[in-house]
Design a protein around this motif. Structure first.
Motif, PDB file in Angstrom:
ATOM      1  N   ILE A 117       0.849  -1.188   0.000  1.00  0.00           N
ATOM      2  CA  ILE A 117       0.000   0.000   0.000  1.00  0.00           C
ATOM      3  C   ILE A 117       0.885   1.239   0.000  1.00  0.00           C
ATOM      4  O   ILE A 117       1.668   1.455   0.937  1.00  0.00           O
ATOM      5  CB  ILE A 117      -0.926   0.026   1.238  1.00  0.00           C
ATOM      6  N   ASN A 118       0.760   2.042  -1.037  1.00  0.00           N
ATOM      7  CA  ASN A 118       1.496   3.307  -1.086  1.00  0.00           C
ATOM      8  C   ASN A 118       0.839   4.313  -0.140  1.00  0.00           C
ATOM      9  O   ASN A 118      -0.359   4.589  -0.251  1.00  0.00           O
ATOM     10  CB  ASN A 118       1.495   3.874  -2.510  1.00  0.00           C
ATOM     11  N   LYS A 119       1.618   4.853   0.772  1.00  0.00           N
ATOM     12  CA  LYS A 119       1.047   5.756   1.771  1.00  0.00           C
ATOM     13  C   LYS A 119       0.607   7.094   1.190  1.00  0.00           C
ATOM     14  O   LYS A 119      -0.216   7.780   1.783  1.00  0.00           O
ATOM     15  CB  LYS A 119       2.058   5.981   2.889  1.00  0.00           C
ATOM     16  N   ASN A 120       1.159   7.477   0.049  1.00  0.00           N
ATOM     17  CA  ASN A 120       0.772   8.768  -0.518  1.00  0.00           C
ATOM     18  C   ASN A 120      -0.643   8.756  -1.075  1.00  0.00           C
ATOM     19  O   ASN A 120      -1.242   9.806  -1.278  1.00  0.00           O
ATOM     20  CB  ASN A 120       1.766   9.216  -1.591  1.00  0.00           C
ATOM     21  N   SER A 121      -1.175   7.562  -1.336  1.00  0.00           N
ATOM     22  CA  SER A 121      -2.511   7.482  -1.939  1.00  0.00           C
ATOM     23  C   SER A 121      -3.431   6.489  -1.252  1.00  0.00           C
ATOM     24  O   SER A 121      -4.649   6.538  -1.450  1.00  0.00           O
ATOM     25  CB  SER A 121      -2.388   7.094  -3.420  1.00  0.00           C
ATOM     26  N   GLY A 122      -2.870   5.558  -0.480  1.00  0.00           N
ATOM     27  CA  GLY A 122      -3.674   4.477   0.088  1.00  0.00           C
ATOM     28  C   GLY A 122      -4.007   3.398  -0.921  1.00  0.00           C
ATOM     29  O   GLY A 122      -4.790   2.501  -0.633  1.00  0.00           O
ATOM     30  N   SER A 123      -3.378   3.468  -2.097  1.00  0.00           N
ATOM     31  CA  SER A 123      -3.656   2.499  -3.159  1.00  0.00           C
ATOM     32  C   SER A 123      -2.608   1.389  -3.136  1.00  0.00           C
ATOM     33  O   SER A 123      -1.455   1.607  -2.761  1.00  0.00           O
ATOM     34  CB  SER A 123      -3.638   3.185  -4.524  1.00  0.00           C
ATOM     35  N   ALA A 124      -3.035   0.203  -3.570  1.00  0.00           N
ATOM     36  CA  ALA A 124      -2.150  -0.960  -3.585  1.00  0.00           C
ATOM     37  C   ALA A 124      -1.491  -1.120  -4.951  1.00  0.00           C
ATOM     38  O   ALA A 124      -2.137  -0.928  -5.996  1.00  0.00           O
ATOM     39  CB  ALA A 124      -2.932  -2.225  -3.236  1.00  0.00           C
ATOM     40  N   LEU A 125      -0.213  -1.473  -4.939  1.00  0.00           N
ATOM     41  CA  LEU A 125       0.470  -1.828  -6.175  1.00  0.00           C
ATOM     42  C   LEU A 125      -0.039  -3.169  -6.681  1.00  0.00           C
ATOM     43  O   LEU A 125      -0.249  -4.096  -5.906  1.00  0.00           O
ATOM     44  CB  LEU A 125       1.973  -1.906  -5.934  1.00  0.00           C
ATOM     45  N   GLU A 126      -0.237  -3.250  -7.994  1.00  0.00           N
ATOM     46  CA  GLU A 126      -0.739  -4.467  -8.621  1.00  0.00           C
ATOM     47  C   GLU A 126       0.307  -5.008  -9.591  1.00  0.00           C
ATOM     48  O   GLU A 126       1.298  -4.330  -9.916  1.00  0.00           O
ATOM     49  CB  GLU A 126      -2.037  -4.174  -9.382  1.00  0.00           C
ATOM     50  N   LYS A 127       0.075  -6.199 -10.070  1.00  0.00           N
ATOM     51  CA  LYS A 127       0.984  -6.817 -11.030  1.00  0.00           C
ATOM     52  C   LYS A 127       1.164  -5.945 -12.263  1.00  0.00           C
ATOM     53  O   LYS A 127       2.276  -5.812 -12.801  1.00  0.00           O
ATOM     54  CB  LYS A 127       0.475  -8.196 -11.435  1.00  0.00           C
ATOM     55  N   LYS A 128       0.091  -5.311 -12.711  1.00  0.00           N
ATOM     56  CA  LYS A 128       0.174  -4.510 -13.933  1.00  0.00           C
ATOM     57  C   LYS A 128       1.147  -3.347 -13.783  1.00  0.00           C
ATOM     58  O   LYS A 128       1.718  -2.864 -14.764  1.00  0.00           O
ATOM     59  CB  LYS A 128      -1.201  -3.989 -14.333  1.00  0.00           C
ATOM     60  N   HIS A 129       1.357  -2.892 -12.545  1.00  0.00           N
ATOM     61  CA  HIS A 129       2.209  -1.728 -12.335  1.00  0.00           C
ATOM     62  C   HIS A 129       3.688  -2.027 -12.538  1.00  0.00           C
ATOM     63  O   HIS A 129       4.508  -1.095 -12.540  1.00  0.00           O
ATOM     64  CB  HIS A 129       1.974  -1.163 -10.934  1.00  0.00           C
ATOM     65  N   LEU A 130       4.056  -3.280 -12.717  1.00  0.00           N
ATOM     66  CA  LEU A 130       5.448  -3.613 -13.005  1.00  0.00           C
ATOM     67  C   LEU A 130       5.892  -3.035 -14.347  1.00  0.00           C
ATOM     68  O   LEU A 130       7.091  -2.868 -14.595  1.00  0.00           O
ATOM     69  CB  LEU A 130       5.650  -5.128 -12.987  1.00  0.00           C
ATOM     70  N   LEU A 131       4.933  -2.739 -15.220  1.00  0.00           N
ATOM     71  CA  LEU A 131       5.197  -2.043 -16.477  1.00  0.00           C
ATOM     72  C   LEU A 131       4.206  -0.899 -16.614  1.00  0.00           C
ATOM     73  O   LEU A 131       3.097  -0.948 -16.056  1.00  0.00           O
ATOM     74  CB  LEU A 131       5.057  -2.979 -17.680  1.00  0.00           C
TER      75      LEU A 131
END
Length: 523
Positions: A488-502
């Motif tokens: 969970i990125n603290k700047n947004s509260g959003s979770a990194l997903e597999k798609k974010h690797l690219l």
């Protein structure tokens, strides 16, 4: 080199595969060749043309700071998704989407990186295709120019392959009649193979170890190659121990040279030298993007100054926009676990107060801001009003990174850190006023190196790529590392997903070239 860039690139207008020269004005109009009819074949006839063309390629590295809509620029693409950055304005929707991990192929920053990287690749291809045919030209000088072009092409492709994975691999100048004018995407491994080949060619080009004019030196080439090998050892190629060893060996070549020539390569004693224009291209700065008043000035000053909501300006240049700021949690993580860390002392890597109009009374800002790119000469300081102009370069490769590449790679390749690896890691820690480490397990040493990378290279366009190659993210609460997917990125509260690797490919480019399909997974 900066003055040469001015003199030479003003002679050039580059458009696709055409390179247009300017007439001298020394002949009668009817006797002159129409400059718009010049082509690569008719232009590249003198050694000066080789220099002019490679200077244009250096100039295109400024893509890292090109504007990206209101209150933003390209540089922020590589920091916003890390979770370490926030914004004081929130007025640029494309930047907001990067911060919130909800970006897609229509994102302006993503599109501009694609477009400008391929313009840089096109320029280097012009050099590589045409400079070999210039005759007469000193062969050693020709070889060096070609080496510089190979380095710059590798630099561009290294960004591209890490951002998008499979990308078109264009190694020749293109025209609308080219067979591969609408190229397909090459495999990631093939792109890396081309990057390595380009860097090895540059390595053998007879370049001097360092070059304080801003042109690339052998130390920068070897450092970039070590960085490429380190990346290839991790995700997505996962080449493992053999490539960690290649990275360690190549970094060690730079370290050995630095140890023998401490006046040429080393760490700055003071963090202030990292953002002093007097130290551009010197000692720790192995390769930088070049800026100069009258050509193009440093683009990071405005986005990292507090925005105009404050009651007073802290710069001779006026107000900034404050669209790049550290999150409080990242800023606090330095001293939370190691209270003596110097990097969050006032006006080291960050600042929480400055002076009215740059040189007046002290003024509190109410939040931390990024100081490691702050141009004191431009903004001012007590007793010395600012010049309002910034010649400060933007770092791409620092010797500090070479040290930590060696430490990480040696530990991974040999199963334990040796004396030199500890020495490399502790050099970074010593400058930060941290205690030296010793006797750690392989895993503990590795994570110590990762923590130093997060804290040393923040806001330099490095941490995002560390997150991807390691598939790990620094946890500011535990001082440990989480898996990339689900963090969970603290700047947004959003979770990194597999798609974010690219990142997604730009939609406009996919519409122009249907051979780029399919889009990256998840977009």
């Amino acid at each position: 080199m900066k003055r040469n860039i001015i003199n030479k690139t003003l002679q050039l207008v580059l458009s696709g595969a055409m390179l247009i020269g300017m007439g001298s004005g020394c002949q009668k109009f009817l006797d002159e060749q129409d400059p718009s009819n010049l082509s690569p074949d008719s232009y590249f006839t003198l050694p000066e043309h080789a220099d002019a063309a490679v200077y244009a390629a250096y100039a295109r590295t400024r893509l890292v700071g090109y504007g990206a809509g209101i209150f933003s620029n390209n540089f922020q693409l590589l920091d916003a998704p890390t979770g370490t950055m926030t914004t004081g304005t929130a007025q640029n929707s494309d930047l907001n989407n990067l911060l919130g991990l909800v970006y897609n192929g229509d994102n302006l920053h993503i599109g501009q990186w694609w477009k400008e990287l391929y313009r840089e690749i096109a320029q280097t291809n012009l050099v590589l295709d045409n400079v070999p045919n210039i005759n007469p030209m000193d062969e050693a000088r020709k070889k060096a120019v070609l080496g510089e072009a190979h380095f710059l092409r590798a630099w561009a492709y290294f960004y591209a392959v890490r951002l998008w994975g499979d990308v078109p691999l264009i190694l020749k100048s293109q025209t609308p009649l080219s067979e591969d004018f609408n190229p397909s995407r090459a495999k990631t491994e093939d792109v890396y193979a081309s990057i390595v080949q380009d860097l090895q060619t540059a390595e053998a080009a007879g370049l001097s170890w360092t070059n304080t004019s801003g042109r690339v030196g052998l130390a920068a080439v070897k450092a970039e190659l070590a960085k490429v090998y380190l990346t290839m050892a991790g995700f997505p190629l996962n080449k493992g121990a053999a490539y960690y060893k290649l990275a360690a060996d190549k970094a060690k070549e730079v370290i050995d040279y630095a140890n023998a020539h401490p006046g040429e390569i080393g760490l700055f004693a003071n963090y202030s030298d990292l953002h002093s224009s007097a130290m551009n291209n010197k000692l720790e700065h192995l390769f930088q993007v070049q800026y100069l008043t009258g050509v193009e000035e440093n683009p990071l000053q405005s986005i990292m100054l507090p925005n105009n909501s404050l009651s007073k300006n802290i710069s001779a240049t006026g107000s900034g926009v404050g669209s790049s700021m550290p999150t409080h949690s990242f800023y606090d993580s330095y001293k939370k676990f190691e209270p003596t860390d110097k990097r969050t002392d006032e006006q080291q890597f960050f600042y929480t107060s400055y002076f009215v109009d740059g040189s007046g009374a002290a003024f509190p800002l109410g939040a931390p801001y990024i100081f490691k790119h702050f141009d004191v000469e431009s903004h001012g300081m007590p007793g010395k009003p600012g010049t309002k102009h910034s010649n400060l370069n933007v770092p791409q490769i620092r010797y500090a990174e070479v040290l930590l590449i060696y430490a990480e790679a040696q530990n991974r390749s040999e199963g334990a850190a040796n004396i030199d690896a500890y020495k490399a890691l502790n050099a970074i820690r010593q400058r930060a006023n941290l205690l030296p480490l010793a006797g750690l397990s392989q895993t503990a040493f590795e994570q110590a190196v990762w923590r130093e990378r997060w804290h040393e290279f923040c806001f330099e366009g490095i941490i995002w790529f560390d997150m991807v190659r390691l598939q790990k993210v620094y946890n500011e609460d535990t001082n440990g590392f989480d898996a990339f997917i689900g963090h969970i990125n603290k700047n947004s509260g959003s979770a990194l997903e597999k798609k974010h690797l690219l990142f997604p490919l730009p939609i406009f480019e996919m519409k122009n070239n249907p051979n780029l399909t399919p889009q990256n997974e998840g977009y």
